[in-house]
Design a protein around this motif. Structure first.
Motif, PDB file in Angstrom:
ATOM      1  N   LEU A  17      40.330 -13.406  49.470  1.00  0.00           N
ATOM      2  CA  LEU A  17      40.996 -13.471  48.164  1.00  0.00           C
ATOM      3  C   LEU A  17      40.051 -13.093  47.035  1.00  0.00           C
ATOM      4  O   LEU A  17      40.435 -12.413  46.077  1.00  0.00           O
ATOM      5  CB  LEU A  17      41.559 -14.876  47.939  1.00  0.00           C
ATOM      6  N   ALA A  20      39.693  -9.398  47.050  1.00  0.00           N
ATOM      7  CA  ALA A  20      40.916  -8.796  46.508  1.00  0.00           C
ATOM      8  C   ALA A  20      40.942  -8.881  44.993  1.00  0.00           C
ATOM      9  O   ALA A  20      41.339  -7.924  44.302  1.00  0.00           O
ATOM     10  CB  ALA A  20      42.139  -9.491  47.098  1.00  0.00           C
ATOM     11  N   ALA A  21      40.526 -10.028  44.455  1.00  0.00           N
ATOM     12  CA  ALA A  21      40.533 -10.200  43.000  1.00  0.00           C
ATOM     13  C   ALA A  21      39.578  -9.229  42.324  1.00  0.00           C
ATOM     14  O   ALA A  21      39.893  -8.656  41.276  1.00  0.00           O
ATOM     15  CB  ALA A  21      40.174 -11.644  42.648  1.00  0.00           C
ATOM     16  N   TYR A  22      38.408  -9.014  42.927  1.00  0.00           N
ATOM     17  CA  TYR A  22      37.447  -8.066  42.343  1.00  0.00           C
ATOM     18  C   TYR A  22      37.954  -6.621  42.466  1.00  0.00           C
ATOM     19  O   TYR A  22      37.753  -5.807  41.554  1.00  0.00           O
ATOM     20  CB  TYR A  22      36.077  -8.218  42.997  1.00  0.00           C
ATOM     21  N   ALA A  24      41.124  -5.690  42.509  1.00  0.00           N
ATOM     22  CA  ALA A  24      42.202  -5.554  41.531  1.00  0.00           C
ATOM     23  C   ALA A  24      41.643  -5.472  40.126  1.00  0.00           C
ATOM     24  O   ALA A  24      42.147  -4.708  39.284  1.00  0.00           O
ATOM     25  CB  ALA A  24      43.169  -6.730  41.668  1.00  0.00           C
ATOM     26  N   ARG A  25      40.594  -6.246  39.864  1.00  0.00           N
ATOM     27  CA  ARG A  25      39.965  -6.223  38.540  1.00  0.00           C
ATOM     28  C   ARG A  25      39.386  -4.847  38.236  1.00  0.00           C
ATOM     29  O   ARG A  25      39.318  -4.420  37.073  1.00  0.00           O
ATOM     30  CB  ARG A  25      38.864  -7.291  38.474  1.00  0.00           C
ATOM     31  N   LEU A  72      36.465 -14.576  37.396  1.00  0.00           N
ATOM     32  CA  LEU A  72      37.897 -14.568  37.712  1.00  0.00           C
ATOM     33  C   LEU A  72      38.693 -15.556  36.874  1.00  0.00           C
ATOM     34  O   LEU A  72      39.912 -15.677  37.050  1.00  0.00           O
ATOM     35  CB  LEU A  72      38.094 -14.864  39.202  1.00  0.00           C
ATOM     36  N   ALA A 251      43.991 -16.611  44.352  1.00  0.00           N
ATOM     37  CA  ALA A 251      45.140 -15.740  44.613  1.00  0.00           C
ATOM     38  C   ALA A 251      45.878 -15.419  43.321  1.00  0.00           C
ATOM     39  O   ALA A 251      46.314 -14.278  43.098  1.00  0.00           O
ATOM     40  CB  ALA A 251      46.083 -16.407  45.618  1.00  0.00           C
ATOM     41  N   ALA A 254      43.983 -12.839  41.446  1.00  0.00           N
ATOM     42  CA  ALA A 254      44.131 -11.523  42.081  1.00  0.00           C
ATOM     43  C   ALA A 254      45.495 -10.922  41.774  1.00  0.00           C
ATOM     44  O   ALA A 254      45.608  -9.733  41.412  1.00  0.00           O
ATOM     45  CB  ALA A 254      43.927 -11.654  43.586  1.00  0.00           C
ATOM     46  N   ARG A 255      46.542 -11.735  41.887  1.00  0.00           N
ATOM     47  CA  ARG A 255      47.892 -11.228  41.611  1.00  0.00           C
ATOM     48  C   ARG A 255      48.042 -10.809  40.157  1.00  0.00           C
ATOM     49  O   ARG A 255      48.721  -9.818  39.850  1.00  0.00           O
ATOM     50  CB  ARG A 255      48.932 -12.306  41.948  1.00  0.00           C
ATOM     51  N   ARG A 257      46.025  -9.408  38.345  1.00  0.00           N
ATOM     52  CA  ARG A 257      45.447  -8.066  38.177  1.00  0.00           C
ATOM     53  C   ARG A 257      46.151  -7.010  39.015  1.00  0.00           C
ATOM     54  O   ARG A 257      45.746  -5.852  39.020  1.00  0.00           O
ATOM     55  CB  ARG A 257      43.963  -8.106  38.551  1.00  0.00           C
ATOM     56  N   ALA A 259      47.008  -7.389  42.562  1.00  0.00           N
ATOM     57  CA  ALA A 259      46.860  -7.457  44.019  1.00  0.00           C
ATOM     58  C   ALA A 259      48.164  -7.913  44.650  1.00  0.00           C
ATOM     59  O   ALA A 259      48.902  -8.732  44.099  1.00  0.00           O
ATOM     60  CB  ALA A 259      45.735  -8.411  44.392  1.00  0.00           C
TER      61      ALA A 259
END
Length: 529
Positions: A17, A20-22, A24-25, A72, A251, A254-255, A257, A259
């Motif tokens: 997760l 994924a966040a990075y 998406a960022r 984040l 999560a 991430a979403r 951004r 994901a």
């Protein structure tokens, strides 16, 4: 069905997760695929019984990197910590007890009951560990240098590491011993009271198929004194709402951004074409394509289960087959009608003895004897128990007046001896013995148990995908750390297959809910886009 992404992450563990966040960022189109019905991997909260919300696997937090929390904005997404003070409670068979925590004056008074010399030495011991932590902690968020590479940037990082090590001065030998040695000799050098040494030594065996007398346990011990809780170093706390609240916050970040995260989506195969990872196939036959495939699973699960053997170098496959996943950790989750009323510190309501980790292990010989059983494939007759009661500080995880307890115990072997009986028989016998032991210290305990769940190493493997039930995704010994993790030459999160990467605890810096593996992997993969 076929869909195209920039990156696909296999497994929604906390590291997956974070990666994924990075991604998406950074504006990348990323898909996370999780086999279970919820995100978080081992960092999850599940309502096992109505109103009882349990941190099913991982259960306390300190190591999660503050840099990631800031990057984040996890607090904005609901992440909150509850510090524990006292953080440690050890009831003893003779009716005495030891409380320790961030309150230095209280800890000094408590340790003085057993040794005035130890009480005076404990702050010096902790200061020594903090100096070594100042050297080691920055490396958690760095890609390990490769000592076999002559690339200029790599040689520069090696030289910088060596220079930083020289700055440790007199603490240098101690740092080497912590990285390579056993916990017992270090504790024996600093302290004289067995009660203090035993309390500290239990942190040296968490998740390890080892005792404090065995090499490599000093680093596991040190691993547990790093980190912070809300800026206070070395303090472990509870995540409000359980460990799953941390995963949900990541999560959510991430979403936000962009994901995409799908649950109930087990990956059955990594697609490889012309030596390059090109996508994944799900168990239902669906296929998704991406230029980068990132596995949050351990090395064995990734390379031996999801990829055809002929896609990898034979020597690499052979090395993966011989990675050490030995484990004897068993997690027991309990619903309680009331808190334990300890003979050594009586109280029918919540008190300081319920806030931190409850250590059930009278001496280090007890630990060695418990290990002897598991060595031969039998459950410990007298398990080592580290118990926590998060509901003592967090009223959101249990009905009013009720409580949840996590018992993290040693030793329950992954592979039982042929004459040991069935797995289910051993789980029941082991759990009942743990309840009996706790009842020896708190006579009301057995009648307070409403229900319980037992997760043996085999269950940890089947539920969470942890090979051998190893909670660190592989042994945390010196031969498996830094530039050796998961294998020499592959510590930069890349693999022999182009476009395929690892981002879980199988990579540097290893196990624990840190997020560093996912963040480091994302940084390297973004370089390759």
């Amino acid at each position: 069905m076929s869909s195209q992404y920039d990156a696909i992450i296999i497994g929604a563990g906390h590291n997956g997760l974070v990666a994924a966040a990075y991604f998406a960022r950074a504006g990348r189109k990323v898909l996370v695929l999780e086999k279970r019905e919820l995100v978080g991997g081992c960092a999850v909260t599940e309502e096992l019984w109505p109103g009882f919300k349990v941190s099913t696997a991982s259960y306390v937090n300190s190591l999660f990197r503050p840099e990631i929390i800031r990057d984040l904005e996890l607090k904005r997404h609901g992440f909150s910590m509850i510090p524990r003070s006292p953080s440690s409670f050890t009831p003893l068979p003779d009716g005495r007890c030891l409380l320790m925590g961030p309150d230095k004056a209280m800890t000094h008074r408590e340790v003085s009951k057993f040794s005035k010399k130890d009480a005076d030495n404990l702050p010096k011991y902790e200061a020594m560990l903090e100096r070594i932590a100042a050297f080691l902690e920055p490396m958690l968020m760095q890609t390990p240098p490769n000592p076999w590479s002559n690339a200029p940037g790599n040689l520069l990082r090696l030289a910088r590491t060596a220079w930083d090590f020289r700055k440790l001065g007199a603490d240098g030998p101690a740092a080497l011993e912590i990285l390579t040695g056993a916990a017992n000799p270090i504790l024996d050098r600093w302290f004289e009271s067995e009660e203090l040494k035993t309390t500290l030594s239990t942190d040296a065996i968490i998740g390890a198929m080892a005792t404090p007398s065995m090499p490599g346990t000093a680093y596991v011990l040190f691993h547990h004194v790093m980190g912070e809780c809300d800026g206070v170093r070395g303090v472990w706390g509870y995540v409000r709402g359980g460990m799953g609240a941390l995963s949900e916050a990541i999560a959510s970040a991430a979403r936000e951004r962009g994901a995409e995260i799908r649950v109930n989506a087990p990956v059955s195969r990594i697609l490889v074409k012309d030596g390059r990872a090109s996508g994944v196939a799900l168990a239902d036959g669906s296929e998704f394509r991406a230029g980068k495939i990132v596995s949050c699973l351990d090395a064995s699960a990734t390379f031996l289960r999801l990829i055809a053997g002929n896609e990898l170098p034979a020597a690499f496959v052979e090395s993966v087959k011989h990675l050490d996943y030995s484990s004897a950790s068993c997690k027991i989750n309990l619903a309680l009608s009331e808190v334990p009323n300890f003979t050594c510190l009586p109280g029918v309501g919540v008190g300081p003895q319920h806030h931190g980790t409850i250590h059930i292990s009278p001496n280090r010989a007890y630990i060695e004897t418990a290990f002897d059983c598991a060595k031969y494939g039998y459950i410990s007759k007298n398990p080592v128990i580290e118990a926590t009661i998060p509901s003592s500080l967090d009223d959101s995880v249990a009905p009013k007046g009720r409580h949840v307890m996590s018992m993290f115990t040693q030793y329950f072997p992954y592979k039982l001896a042929p004459d040991a009986g069935t797995l289910e028989e051993n789980k029941r016998r082991y759990a009942e013995r743990c309840i009996d032991i706790m009842t020896e210290y708190a006579p009301n305990f057995r009648k307070s148990v409403l229900s319980y769940q037992v997760l043996s190493p085999a269950d940890l493997e089947s539920t969470f995908g942890l090979t051998g039930g190893n909670i660190m995704q592989g042994a945390m010994s010196i031969s498996s750390l830094g530039f050796m993790r998961p294998l020499p030459g592959y510590a930069d999160y890349r693999t022999p297959i182009k476009g395929l990467y690892l981002c879980g605890a199988a990579t540097h810096p290893g196990g624990g809910v840190m997020g560093a593996c996912g963040a480091n992997a994302a940084r390297e993969i973004l370089k390759d886009f």
